[in-house]
Design an enzyme around this catalytic site. Structure first.
Site, PDB file in Angstrom:
ATOM      1  N   ASP A  64       5.175  40.407  33.850  1.00  0.00           N
ATOM      2  CA  ASP A  64       5.660  39.088  33.723  1.00  0.00           C
ATOM      3  C   ASP A  64       6.372  38.892  35.017  1.00  0.00           C
ATOM      4  O   ASP A  64       7.371  39.275  35.225  1.00  0.00           O
ATOM      5  CB  ASP A  64       6.482  38.840  32.635  1.00  0.00           C
ATOM      6  CG  ASP A  64       5.628  38.655  31.282  1.00  0.00           C
ATOM      7  OD1 ASP A  64       4.661  39.297  31.080  1.00  0.00           O
ATOM      8  OD2 ASP A  64       6.161  38.342  30.234  1.00  0.00           O
ATOM      9  N   LYS A 103       4.285  31.099  31.735  1.00  0.00           N
ATOM     10  CA  LYS A 103       5.481  31.305  31.137  1.00  0.00           C
ATOM     11  C   LYS A 103       6.676  30.447  31.498  1.00  0.00           C
ATOM     12  O   LYS A 103       6.918  30.264  32.389  1.00  0.00           O
ATOM     13  CB  LYS A 103       5.858  32.868  30.898  1.00  0.00           C
ATOM     14  CG  LYS A 103       7.052  33.221  30.438  1.00  0.00           C
ATOM     15  CD  LYS A 103       7.265  34.696  30.485  1.00  0.00           C
ATOM     16  CE  LYS A 103       8.755  35.326  29.951  1.00  0.00           C
ATOM     17  NZ  LYS A 103       8.851  36.738  30.065  1.00  0.00           N
ATOM     18  N   LYS A 115       3.030  31.033  27.432  1.00  0.00           N
ATOM     19  CA  LYS A 115       4.325  31.837  26.672  1.00  0.00           C
ATOM     20  C   LYS A 115       5.396  31.081  26.770  1.00  0.00           C
ATOM     21  O   LYS A 115       6.134  31.153  27.862  1.00  0.00           O
ATOM     22  CB  LYS A 115       4.143  33.305  27.358  1.00  0.00           C
ATOM     23  CG  LYS A 115       5.340  34.035  26.793  1.00  0.00           C
ATOM     24  CD  LYS A 115       5.309  35.327  27.369  1.00  0.00           C
ATOM     25  CE  LYS A 115       6.655  36.294  27.123  1.00  0.00           C
ATOM     26  NZ  LYS A 115       6.521  37.677  27.597  1.00  0.00           N
TER      27      LYS A 115
END
Length: 259
Positions: free
Chosen positions: A102, A167, A201
């Site tokens: 990430d 995300k 996400k």
């Protein structure tokens, strides 16, 4: 099965169970890995700092849950625009054995008008991840971008540069995942026609079974009920797990974490 029970079971299996605190230790990461194995199924992943990947791998294998993936973070949480550092951190995370990375998008550069550095940074990290069969999630920090146009632009740039997931947040700023930002980001996935290959996400601020139900409902509304599987949807959270388990008849709903 009530709607909340059903959505809670879905959400649990989509969790990236997270600890990203300055005082993290091997013991805390081991405990997190134990929590990822629940009476109603395993979380999708654990999300930890890179240095803890080896102990997490050992723990997950030892408890019979090798399918729980290991995610980590790079360029985190600051989202600076130094491509070489972000790439070096991403390569190091891959070397530690991460299944997923990430990376924080250089959101301040975008706010200042620089779109190119975000594309170049994500693409460099994507190339490194793709070579190692590692999934790349890009954190755009919606609570700092604030404006819909910037949230949309960061999402578009990340996807064009190869993001496997977009995300919302690091969980380290005052405003993290919101239903509004979630809808904007998933609309970009829809509008770009990439829902087969790009996931979403929300992270930070998804704390209760009801929160998770609300976020899943947006995905179901945009893509249908079958889209939000672990390849297309994750929750970045920790305290959420206790709430989901309580809803599913396990535990008291209390958690030691606020993420």
């Amino acid at each position: 099965m009530t709607d909340l029970t059903a959505s809670s079971l879905r959400a649990l299996k989509l969790m990236d169970l997270t600890t990203l605190n300055d005082d993290d230790t091997n013991e805390k990461v081991i405990a997190l890995c134990h929590q990822a194995k629940t009476p109603v199924g395993n979380t999708a992943a654990v999300c930890i700092y890179p240095r803890f990947i080896p102990i997490a791998r050992k723990t997950l294998n030892a408890q019979g849950t090798p399918d729980v993936r290991i995610a980590t973070v790079t360029n985190f949480p600051h989202g600076n625009d130094d491509i070489e550092i972000a790439l070096a951190e991403t390569r190091a995370a891959i070397a530690y054995g991460a299944d997923e990375v990430d990376v924080v998008f250089p959101y301040r550069a975008l706010i200042a008008g620089n779109e190119q550095v975000g594309f170049d940074l994500v693409k460099a990290c994507k190339d490194a991840c793709a070579a190692a069969n590692v999934l790349l999630k890009v954190i755009i920090e919606t609570g700092e971008l604030k404006e819909e146009a910037l949230i949309r632009k960061a999402s578009e740039i990340s996807i064009k540069a190869g993001a496997d997931f977009i995300k919302t947040s690091t969980g380290k700023v005052p405003v993290n995942a919101t239903p509004e930002s979630a809808r904007i980001m998933m609309e970009v996935i829809r509008d770009m026609g990439v829902s087969k290959t790009v996931g979403f996400k929300p992270a930070g601020g998804v704390r209760t079974a009801e929160d998770a139900q609300q976020f899943l409902a947006i995905a179901d509304d945009l893509f249908g009920a079958d889209w939000a599987d672990s390849r297309h949807y994750r929750f970045g959270a920790s305290s959420l797990l206790a709430s989901l388990l309580k809803t599913l008849g396990h535990g008291d709903g209390k958690s030691a974490s606020a993420y």
